[in-house]
Scaffold this active site. Structure first.
Site, short mmCIF file in Angstrom:
data_model
loop_
_atom_site.label_atom_id
_atom_site.label_comp_id
_atom_site.label_asym_id
_atom_site.label_seq_id
_atom_site.Cartn_x
_atom_site.Cartn_y
_atom_site.Cartn_z
N GLU A 184 -6.95 4.13 -7.58
CA GLU A 184 -6.38 2.95 -8.28
C GLU A 184 -7.13 2.63 -9.58
O GLU A 184 -7.48 1.47 -9.84
CB GLU A 184 -6.35 1.73 -7.35
CG GLU A 184 -5.39 1.92 -6.18
CD GLU A 184 -5.18 0.69 -5.32
OE1 GLU A 184 -5.83 -0.35 -5.56
OE2 GLU A 184 -4.38 0.77 -4.38
N GLU A 312 -1.90 5.37 0.38
CA GLU A 312 -2.05 4.02 0.94
C GLU A 312 -0.67 3.42 1.06
O GLU A 312 0.02 3.22 0.04
CB GLU A 312 -2.93 3.13 0.05
CG GLU A 312 -4.40 3.49 0.12
CD GLU A 312 -5.31 2.51 -0.62
OE1 GLU A 312 -4.96 1.30 -0.68
OE2 GLU A 312 -6.34 2.95 -1.13
O1 AHR Z 1 -6.62 -0.47 1.66
C1 AHR Z 1 -7.21 -1.59 1.10
C2 AHR Z 1 -7.39 -1.49 -0.41
O2 AHR Z 1 -6.14 -1.58 -1.04
C3 AHR Z 1 -7.98 -0.21 -0.94
O3 AHR Z 1 -9.36 -0.23 -0.94
C4 AHR Z 1 -7.47 -0.15 -2.33
O4 AHR Z 1 -7.35 1.16 -2.81
C5 AHR Z 1 -6.15 -0.90 -2.28
O5 AHR Z 1 -6.03 -1.80 -3.32
#
Ligand code: AHR
Length: 513
Positions: A184, A312
């Site tokens: 990210e 994610e």
């Molecule tokens: O999964 C929780 C968080 O969400 C992670 O650390 C991040 O990559 C995302 O914003």
């Protein structure tokens, strides 16, 4: 492929075409994610301080967690973050535990003891029968440090970091295949947030060096949500033709997958269960951006097309379950339906998705929770378990005809770009000829009697996930939402009709004759 047609008739129908294979499903779409965040690592997978020693193995790993995860055959676990990566120095987490430094942890505002590090994670993956996927520090980390980590994990020669691994008691290389080029990096919350131009430039340079060091690895580019200019720019800059250079040297593809992230949530049931369709559209757009980069950069057809790594995904509302407080979402029946729609999306899009990681695997926005004395399977565990067990092999064609939900969506643009039928469906056939069909009835008031095509003469096993009302959870320790098994003999005189209960996930399975 699922096609949908709107009908105003009160009798929906689903036609399944098991011999019409659409694309192979990469089992890596059922991967997990374990971040140094909240109680995921400490108190989740690793809990040496727990007084109930029978829950632990000799290394301090929670055996109940491993025993719950093993039957799911989760193929890959991503580690150590997430946002945590941006200040993580892997060398703090290897060697004798008593010598490891405690550090301030800036992503989630904790102190990182480094008692659990690379070697512990590798052993935990072995215990879980899963492959590791490591995310590099693109925040405060350097290329030297990243190369040293690859050498530590994978080095086979007589070199410093490979020898350090041996010295730490691990003679064999870990052969870590998957490495992410940051996490990210576009986010304002990142330590060292970057512009798309600066990130893409750095990703190219790191990828070149890392592949020189270890050509066997696969590199995952840091995309955004799939349908953004960040995704366009990074793909355009980093997808480069491989093959022989002008100097006659073999150049490997720089990146193998493109990572995207999305969390969905709403307190409104219908917004909640239709939100994962945003992920479906994002995958479609991102797939188009991959193709565009291939066309514009003249990537030869002989070069493997990169896939999407949805590393994610889940239902998560940060205001409801803030990351700084461990993000312990309490999932409802409505969330279980949303997760089933998410999984339907990943199956429908199996041509494009090479890996997907539910975020996360234990305690933090997770299907599985630990207490000091045992585990709790949250509502969303059940669709995740069913998909891991059964939805494999190939995605097959399905046609769904029913009425659709017509209200508001979150994000709003879902309404503009996707159909939102009451029945959300995907279907697969595995290599042993078992057909599995997942049907999510998102309607909160109506059972839906549905004519099924393709089940004539079959003995069908039925798996049902539902509960008393959409807001019910399992967190009080009782299983309000669980899995029920039954059998169904499709009846031609009833038009092969099956009733999908309101607010439910149903999986129908039969062996092709
Ligand atoms: O999964 C929780 C968080 O969400 C992670 O650390 C991040 O990559 C995302 O914003």
């Amino acid at each position: 492929m699922t096609t949908f047609s709107l009908t105003t008739s009160s009798s929906p129908s689903i036609a399944i075409f098991p011999s019409h294979k659409v694309s192979r499903i990469n089992r890596n779409i059922y991967s997990g994610f374990t971040e140094h965040m909240g109680r995921c690592i400490y108190g989740g997978i690793y809990d040496p301080g727990n007084p109930n020693k029978h829950l632990l193995d000799s290394r301090g790993f929670r055996q109940d967690v491993l025993e719950a995860l093993r039957p799911l055959q989760v193929p890959v676990f991503r580690y150590p973050g997430g946002n945590f990566c941006a200040t993580y120095h892997w060398q703090d987490g290897v060697g004798p535990v008593q010598d490891r430094p405690a550090r301030p942890e800036l992503a989630w505002g904790n102190v990182e003891t480094n008692h659990f590090g690379t070697d512990e994670f590798m052993q935990w993956c072995q215990a879980a029968n899963a492959e590791p996927y490591l995310c590099l520090n693109f925040g405060t980390g350097t290329l030297d440090e990243a190369m040293a980590w690859v050498e530590y994990c994978n080095g086979t020669k007589d070199t410093y970091y490979a020898n350090l691994r041996r010295q730490n008691g691990h003679p064999d290389p870990y052969q870590v295949k998957y490495w992410a080029l940051g996490n990210e990096m576009w986010g304002p919350w990142q330590i060292e947030q970057m512009t798309q131009e600066a990130y893409a430039e750095r990703a190219v340079q790191w990828a070149k060096a890392l592949k020189l060091l270890d050509p066997s690895i696969q590199l995952i580019l840091c995309g955004k949500e799939g349908a953004t200019s960040w995704d366009y720019h990074t793909l355009k800059r980093c997808l480069q033709p491989a093959g022989l250079s002008d100097l006659g040297e073999e150049r490997l593809p720089l990146v193998d997958m493109h990572s995207i992230h999305l969390y969905t949530a709403s307190h409104d049931h219908y917004e909640n269960v239709t939100a994962p369709l945003a992920a479906e559209r994002s995958i479609e757009v991102c797939s188009g951006l991959i193709d565009l980069a291939i066309v514009e950069n003249k990537i030869p057809a002989s070069q493997k097309r990169p896939t999407i790594c949805f590393d994610e995904w889940n239902v998560w509302s940060p205001p409801r379950a803030p990351g700084s407080q461990g993000a312990e979402e309490k999932y409802t029946l409505s969330d279980a339906l949303a997760v089933a729609v998410w999984l339907n999306v990943l199956v429908r899009k199996s041509r494009d998705v090479g890996m997907a990681c539910i975020a996360q695997s234990v305690n933090v926005i997770s299907p599985l929770m630990t207490t000091d004395t045992g585990i709790i399977r949250q509502t969303i565990w059940w669709p995740y378990e069913l998909f891991c067990r059964f939805m494999k092999g190939h995605t097959v064609a399905v046609h769904v005809a029913c009425e659709a939900y017509a209200g508001s969506t979150k994000p709003d643009w879902v309404r503009a770009v996707k159909d939102t039928p009451w029945l959300d469906v995907s279907a697969t056939v595995d290599d042993d000829g078992w057909v599995s069909v997942c049907v999510v009835n998102i309607h909160r008031e109506s059972d839906l009697m549905t004519r099924l095509g393709g089940v004539d003469g079959q003995k069908v096993k039925v798996y049902t996930i539902t509960g008393g009302h959409p807001e019910v959870t399992n967190m009080a320790g009782t299983e309000e939402v669980g899995l029920k098994e039954s059998d169904w003999d499709p009846d031609p005189s009833q038009d092969f009709a099956f009733v999908f209960p309101k607010c439910s996930v149903t999986m129908l399975r039969w062996k092709m004759q």
